[in-house]
Every structure is written in C-alpha cells, then in structure tokens.
Design a protein around this motif. Structure first.
Motif, PDB file in Angstrom:
ATOM      1  N   TRP A 167       3.045 -11.038 -11.980  1.00  5.44           N
ATOM      2  CA  TRP A 167       3.378  -9.712 -11.452  1.00  5.44           C
ATOM      3  C   TRP A 167       2.582  -9.372 -10.197  1.00  5.44           C
ATOM      4  CZ3 TRP A 167       2.991  -7.098 -16.912  1.00  5.44           C
ATOM      5  CH2 TRP A 167       4.177  -7.357 -17.621  1.00  5.44           C
ATOM      6  N   SER A 169       1.815 -11.049  -7.736  1.00  2.00           N
ATOM      7  CA  SER A 169       2.330 -11.649  -6.499  1.00  2.00           C
ATOM      8  C   SER A 169       3.542 -10.906  -5.954  1.00  2.00           C
ATOM      9  CB  SER A 169       2.695 -13.112  -6.741  1.00  2.00           C
ATOM     10  OG  SER A 169       3.758 -13.217  -7.685  1.00  2.00           O
ATOM     11  N   GLN A 170       4.080  -9.970  -6.733  1.00  2.00           N
ATOM     12  CA  GLN A 170       5.248  -9.228  -6.278  1.00  2.00           C
ATOM     13  C   GLN A 170       4.804  -8.162  -5.274  1.00  2.00           C
ATOM     14  OE1 GLN A 170       8.082  -7.881  -9.161  1.00  2.00           O
ATOM     15  NE2 GLN A 170       7.623  -9.543 -10.587  1.00  2.00           N
ATOM     16  N   SER A 171       5.454  -8.119  -4.164  1.00  2.00           N
ATOM     17  CA  SER A 171       5.102  -7.137  -3.138  1.00  2.00           C
ATOM     18  C   SER A 171       6.369  -6.572  -2.507  1.00  2.00           C
ATOM     19  CB  SER A 171       4.211  -7.766  -2.064  1.00  2.00           C
ATOM     20  OG  SER A 171       4.897  -8.817  -1.407  1.00  2.00           O
ATOM     21  N   ALA A 172       6.252  -5.360  -2.066  1.00  2.00           N
ATOM     22  CA  ALA A 172       7.373  -4.702  -1.394  1.00  2.00           C
ATOM     23  C   ALA A 172       6.816  -3.555  -0.565  1.00  2.00           C
ATOM     24  CB  ALA A 172       8.387  -4.180  -2.416  1.00  2.00           C
ATOM     25  N   ASN A 173       7.580  -3.118   0.394  1.00  8.46           N
ATOM     26  CA  ASN A 173       7.159  -1.980   1.204  1.00  8.46           C
ATOM     27  C   ASN A 173       7.292  -0.696   0.392  1.00  8.46           C
ATOM     28  OD1 ASN A 173       6.665  -3.567   3.509  1.00  8.46           O
ATOM     29  ND2 ASN A 173       8.828  -3.485   4.087  1.00  8.46           N
ATOM     30  N   PRO A 180      -0.120   5.080   0.402  1.00  2.00           N
ATOM     31  CA  PRO A 180      -0.821   4.063  -0.393  1.00  2.00           C
ATOM     32  C   PRO A 180      -2.199   4.527  -0.849  1.00  2.00           C
ATOM     33  CG  PRO A 180       0.162   3.082   1.565  1.00  2.00           C
ATOM     34  CD  PRO A 180       0.313   4.566   1.717  1.00  2.00           C
ATOM     35  N   SER A 251       4.857  -3.513  -7.415  1.00  2.00           N
ATOM     36  CA  SER A 251       4.295  -3.212  -6.101  1.00  2.00           C
ATOM     37  C   SER A 251       3.899  -1.737  -6.005  1.00  2.00           C
ATOM     38  CB  SER A 251       5.297  -3.563  -4.998  1.00  2.00           C
ATOM     39  OG  SER A 251       6.492  -2.829  -5.158  1.00  2.00           O
ATOM     40  N   GLN A 254       0.459  -1.317  -7.930  1.00  2.00           N
ATOM     41  CA  GLN A 254      -0.721  -1.892  -7.283  1.00  2.00           C
ATOM     42  C   GLN A 254      -1.352  -0.974  -6.249  1.00  2.00           C
ATOM     43  OE1 GLN A 254      -0.627  -6.300  -6.431  1.00  2.00           O
ATOM     44  NE2 GLN A 254       1.519  -6.067  -7.008  1.00  2.00           N
ATOM     45  N   LYS A 255      -0.583  -0.044  -5.705  1.00  2.00           N
ATOM     46  CA  LYS A 255      -1.122   0.830  -4.669  1.00  2.00           C
ATOM     47  C   LYS A 255      -1.343   2.258  -5.157  1.00  2.00           C
ATOM     48  CE  LYS A 255       0.685  -2.039  -0.950  1.00  2.00           C
ATOM     49  NZ  LYS A 255       1.542  -2.133   0.259  1.00  2.00           N
TER      50      LYS A 255
END
Length: 360
Positions: A167, A169-173, A180, A251, A254-255
């Motif tokens: 999980w 490694s999943q990233s998105a804008n 953020p 994603s 994470q922020k």
C-alpha cells in the motif's frame, strides 16, 4: 471463497486480500461474488454471479442463480468453502448450508460485532449450523471471546484482518482543495447508523482546530452522504470540511495528520490498521470491537473511552497541535501493526485450512 462483492466494504477488501494470501501459500483460489462489483485486487478465478442477475429478480430467479454456485463448486472439486457474506436471514442460511454447500468443508467468517448481521434473527438456532462447520473465524478477540460464545458457538477462533505492505507504494495527486499534512481524515461507507459521522463533525467543530486552518476530509459514498453534507454546511467549521468520493484511500491516508474512527460498532476496523501500516497516527473511540486490540493509547494513537463530543474534540486538538505526540505516534505506528502483516495472517489461515482438510 464466497462474498457479496469485492467492492466498497472492509469485509470485501479483506476477502480480496485473503485470496492474495492463499494464492501466495500455493492454494488454488476461487472467488464467487453475488453482485457485480469489483474494486479491489484479488488472485484466483472469479465466478461472478452478478453476471446472471436479472433486473427485478424474483425468488425463483435467485434460486436458479444460486444453484449455479453449487454447480461451480462441484465442477471445480472445491475442498473448503470460506464464506464472508453477512447472514441476516435464518432460512436463507439453512438453504446455503444444507443445499448449496452440502458435502463441502465450510468456514464462516464473522466481520462485525453486530450479531444481527452474522447470526440472523434466530441466533440460538443458527449457532447449531455454525457449530457443524470446520471453524468459525472472527476478526477480533472480542467477537471470539464475548459475542459468539454467548450464542453457543463453540468452534470460534480469531484471525485478524491483514494489511498489505504494498500500500505504501501507491501514490496519486491530492485533490486541489485539500492541503497535504494539514488535514484530518475519516473514510468509509457513509452510513450514519454505523459510522456516526455527525458525531465526528460536531467534535471537529468543538476542537477549534479549523480556526487554525486544519481541514476535515470525509471520503466515501453512501445513502446518507447528501444529508451529511447538508448538516456540515450549517456548521461554523463548514469552510474547512471537504467531502471526497470513494476511491483507493492509501495516497490520501499518507498525507493526513491523522485518521479518525467514530463508528458505533465494527468488527476489526481496517481503517485503523491501514493508517498505522502507513505510519499515520489514529484517534478512535473505544468501541465494540477492535480498536483496543489495535491502538496503544498515547503510543500509536489516542483511544477515547466513551462517546463524548468534548472528549473526542480534546483528543483531536491534542493530536493536531502537539507535534511531539504526533511524531511519536507516527514513529510507533508501523511496528505496532507488524503482527497483522500478510505473512503472519496468511500462515494462520494456512494452518486453519490444513486442519479443515484433515476433517472426515
């Protein structure tokens, strides 16, 4: 494995993840779903009964459709059936147990602490069906030790839901309307009777953190979303409240500053495990069941002992403004859920299935 679908809910996500774990263990995995909804990655063959579902399906149509499931089980020589469905109608469950699953080893999974969802309205009678199965898996110790024995179920064992190390490694804008590392996140199906987002909105408003620019992000879909948005628009904190549609949450998690849980009940809340596995602290009510098995108060998050708006508001304010506390909880987050890794949980499932295969 049998599930309502592979979309939206935590039970469905855990079913999809179990397919991946068992595939890694070397099992031939088949997943049968009743509704045509697939949002989560899975491993194995998918038998989508939703493809055979007709509009305005009557009892006869449903009966014929479910018989296709039995045909599939026999055709593929399935040895163990792991059933993740909710079970709220006694006579329907007798049909599944005595006709659809007849002759197969069976493991039923209980994903919620609400007995009405998995024990039907006749739990004492239904417990006899559970006890005929190879095992009953509960996703929390509370369900195993308190709820199921109270209804006479004697073959229960706990296997918690797992998290996937991929999980991170999943990233998105991020959407442009959220900042953020300056928002509090809550996500899941927007169903007020279970999730109590109204309580969260009131606590967020009382916390006053919105006056310092901290946002509250609520992510998900559900029948109560429109009413909840309307309620939020009436609050003094309205300008700092953002609603996002249902989507892969990782994603967004994470922020976040931290993630909250205010449900009235759960089974084993994956919201908490998912967040901690990504190094994000949590603030949760100490509800039935699950949070106390995940959160170490003051170490990886804050656990609030009762449903009190002022207490929860204080906790939100503390986590949002105390950077030392937040950084300490973030540091401890990942190690605190290592025991819920796919390796650990996958091996527990492997041992249980091997035991079932040895049964006569």
């Amino acid at each position: 494995m049998v599930s309502i679908s592979l979309g939206k809910g935590g039970a469905e996500r855990s079913c999809a993840m179990l397919s991946e774990m068992l595939h890694e263990q070397g099992y031939e995995v088949h997943i049968a779903i009743l509704n045509n909804q697939v949002d989560y990655p899975y491993k194995g063959a998918l038998f989508n009964l939703g493809d055979f579902k007709k509009e305005n399906e009557n009892f006869r149509g449903r009966f014929k459709r479910l018989l296709k499931l039995r045909q599939y089980l026999k055709q593929h020589a399935i040895e163990v059936v792991i059933d993740h469905r909710t079970k709220n109608q006694y006579y329907r469950e007798r049909f599944y147990h005595n006709i659809i699953y007849k002759g197969f080893q069976k493991i039923y999974v209980v994903h919620s602490a609400n007995p009405n969802l998995y024990l039907t309205k006749q739990p004492k009678k239904f417990s006899k069906i559970y006890n005929k199965n190879s095992a009953t898996v509960a996703v929390s110790n509370h369900i195993t030790e308190k709820i199921l024995p109270s209804f006479g179920i004697t073959n229960a064992t706990t296997i918690h839901n797992a998290f996937n190390g991929g999980w991170a490694s999943q990233s998105a804008n991020l959407p442009k309307n959220i900042t953020p590392h300056n928002y509090i996140l809550s996500y899941g199906r927007i169903e007020e009777a279970v999730k109590d987002f109204t309580f969260l909105l009131n606590a967020f408003t009382a916390s006053q953190v919105w006056k310092k620019g901290v946002q509250l992000v609520i992510m998900g879909e559900g029948e109560d979303k429109e009413a909840l948005q309307q309620f939020a628009s009436t609050l003094p904190s309205a300008q700092q409240i953002v609603f996002l549609p249902h989507q892969s949450p990782f994603s967004i998690i994470q922020k976040a500053k931290f993630v909250t849980l205010t449900s009235r009940f759960e089974g084993f809340p994956m919201v908490l495990v998912e967040s901690l596995s990504l190094g994000v602290p949590v603030v949760s009510l100490d509800i039935v069941s699950g949070p106390s098995e995940i959160i170490e108060d003051g170490s990886n998050g804050l656990l609030i002992p009762k449903r009190d708006v002022s207490l929860f508001a204080q906790a939100m304010q503390r986590m949002a403004t105390n950077s030392i506390l937040r950084e300490q909880c973030a540091k401890n987050a990942k190690p605190s859920v290592a025991r819920f890794s796919t390796i650990e949980i996958g091996e527990k499932w492997n041992q249980l299935i091997q035991h079932a295969l040895r049964r006569p």
